[in-house]
Scaffold this motif. Structure first.
Motif, short mmCIF file in Angstrom:
data_model
loop_
_atom_site.label_atom_id
_atom_site.label_comp_id
_atom_site.label_asym_id
_atom_site.label_seq_id
_atom_site.Cartn_x
_atom_site.Cartn_y
_atom_site.Cartn_z
N ILE A 1 -39.62 4.53 -16.17
CA ILE A 1 -39.83 4.79 -14.06
C ILE A 1 -40.23 5.88 -14.09
N CYS B 1 -35.11 1.12 -8.75
CA CYS B 1 -36.11 1.38 -7.48
C CYS B 1 -35.96 -0.17 -6.51
N ASP C 1 -33.41 -0.88 -14.12
CA ASP C 1 -34.30 -0.36 -12.77
C ASP C 1 -34.62 -0.84 -11.77
N LYS D 1 -43.69 6.49 -11.43
CA LYS D 1 -43.34 7.20 -10.68
C LYS D 1 -44.26 6.68 -8.91
N PHE E 1 -40.53 -4.64 -14.23
CA PHE E 1 -39.69 -3.69 -14.59
C PHE E 1 -39.36 -4.76 -15.05
N ILE F 1 -44.47 3.78 -7.76
CA ILE F 1 -43.06 3.09 -7.01
C ILE F 1 -43.45 4.15 -5.22
#
Length: 428
Positions: A29, A165, A161, A33, A156, A36
């Motif tokens: 993750i 997310c 995860d 980042k 993912f 995301i």
């Protein structure tokens, strides 16, 4: 003796292995980042493009000399167009790639904002051109926001995860709803049509972030022929239709209730209480802030526990139904705001659970299409809420609370009876 010693060490070894796995997930993750954050910008931008107009609707009604129902259509037409195109976008994303659908979608949505803004600025009879621009925004929205969920699931491998997310993505969506009334009221306070022109700027920023910061996992599989793909989707609905239909229905109802509430509050704040501009934006942001916070917490808590997802969804919808029903007794300003705060918490708790159930319960090959159908159902709710409330506002307002409360109760019963995780899914 060695066997006993080995058994005694197993819990430590298992704990160490679990810790290593958790660290690996955390690192994954952390490494993603920026991707995301970039993906989170899409629902944020699309929410701004729609919800930012809600506090401005009464002003539009006055500036354009149109009815309350006509102003509600400025929100609704965006969603109606998206409803029909979202499944097409989902199918395309499964075949040609997620980014190849998302980026053109954002560009088209930005162009739609420019069309609406120019019409409001330069044309005397601007209403129908504004609607055309909003329809174009809906085309773009269909190719952008709904594709985020399957793309996160592609990125993912671990379900924890994915859930985490998706919770962040849903939080970004709800944060957009919190920011929207404040930003929309602020921009409209300068020039009433400025919210239309701000949207292309947000789209351009999101396009750049997706282009340079998001890397889609490469698929080793060749695109499935349409006939075979259709058979697979049909098989998915045959095997999992009960809970899929339930989630589609619940998602649509929650959006109808939410946007019905927002439209009602926008009208009541201005016409009954004289609350306008930035002050109205902050008042509208209160229930949305509660929704945003509960979405964030829910996404963190659920992990891959599907039983927990079901009960959080059920409890959240019941809280929403009870708080709306309580408005039968009084609609004094702060009492009303408090009840809608509770509604926001309930809706916000349920949305990440629905997202995770969809993405984790469907095979990757059909994920884009199935999640897009779910997004279409949510857009149906967004489209239906404002015009229904606009029509009911002409009659006794208590019918608004009866309708929204009753729909919430039905959605809660559907969640209770139709969402039944299997035994192996109960292990969190």
């Amino acid at each position: 003796m060695e066997h006993i010693e080995h058994l005694s060490q197993n819990p430590k070894a298992a704990k160490k292995k679990q810790s290593a796995a958790g660290q690996k997930r955390s690192d994954e993750i952390s490494n993603q980042k920026w991707a995301i954050i970039s993906l989170s910008s899409i629902p944020l931008v699309m929410t701004l493009g729609n919800s930012m107009l809600i506090p401005v609707l009464p002003s539009m009604e006055s500036k354009l000399s149109i009815s309350s129902f006509q102003t509600s259509m400025i929100i609704t037409v965006y969603s109606i167009v998206a409803i029909f195109l979202i499944p097409v976008a989902g199918y395309l994303s499964d075949h040609i790639g997620r980014k190849k659908v998302i980026i053109p979608g954002l560009i088209i949505a930005g162009i739609g904002g420019l069309v609406s803004g120019f019409a409001a600025w330069k044309l005397d009879d601007a209403y129908w051109i504004i609607l055309a621009g909003r329809a174009l925004q809906g085309v773009g929205a269909a190719g952008a926001a709904p594709i985020v969920m399957p793309l996160v699931a592609d990125m993912f491998k671990n379900e924890d995860d994915v859930s985490c997310c998706l919770g962040l993505i849903e939080t970004s969506n709800t944060f957009g709803k919190v920011l929207s009334p404040i930003l929309g009221a602020f921009l409209a306070g300068i020039i009433w049509f400025l919210p239309f022109f701000s949207f292309p700027v947000f789209c351009a920023i999101s396009v750049l972030m997706i282009m340079f910061l998001v890397k889609c996992p490469k698929s080793t599989n060749k695109p499935i022929p349409f006939k075979e793909f259709f058979i697979n989707v049909k098989k998915t609905f045959t095997e999992k239709g009960r809970w899929l239909y339930a989630i589609f229905f619940i998602g649509g109802i929650l959006m109808l209730v939410l946007f019905g509430i927002l439209f009602y509050l926008s009208e009541i704040f201005e016409k009954e209480y004289g609350i306008k501009d930035i002050k109205k934006g902050f008042f509208l942001a209160l229930p949305l802030g509660a929704l945003c916070l509960s979405s964030f917490i829910s996404g963190k808590v659920i992990k891959k526990n599907k039983v927990l997802m079901k009960w959080i969804t059920f409890a959240g919808i019941i809280a929403t139904a009870l708080s709306i029903g309580a408005l039968w007794f009084s609609i004094k300003l702060w009492y009303m705001i408090t009840m809608f705060l509770i509604s926001g918490v309930g809706i916000g708790a349920g949305l990440p659970c629905l997202d995770a159930l969809i993405t984790e319960g469907v095979e990757k090959e059909e994920r884009g299409t199935i999640s897009s159908i779910y997004s279409s159902m949510r857009f149906i709710g967004v489209a239906a809420g404002p015009p229904i409330i606009a029509l009911l506002l002409k009659n006794a307002t208590h019918w608004i609370f009866i309708l929204l409360g009753s729909l919430s109760v039905i959605a809660a019963l559907v969640a209770l009876l139709a969402i039944k995780p299997k035994g192996q899914e109960q292990k969190g």
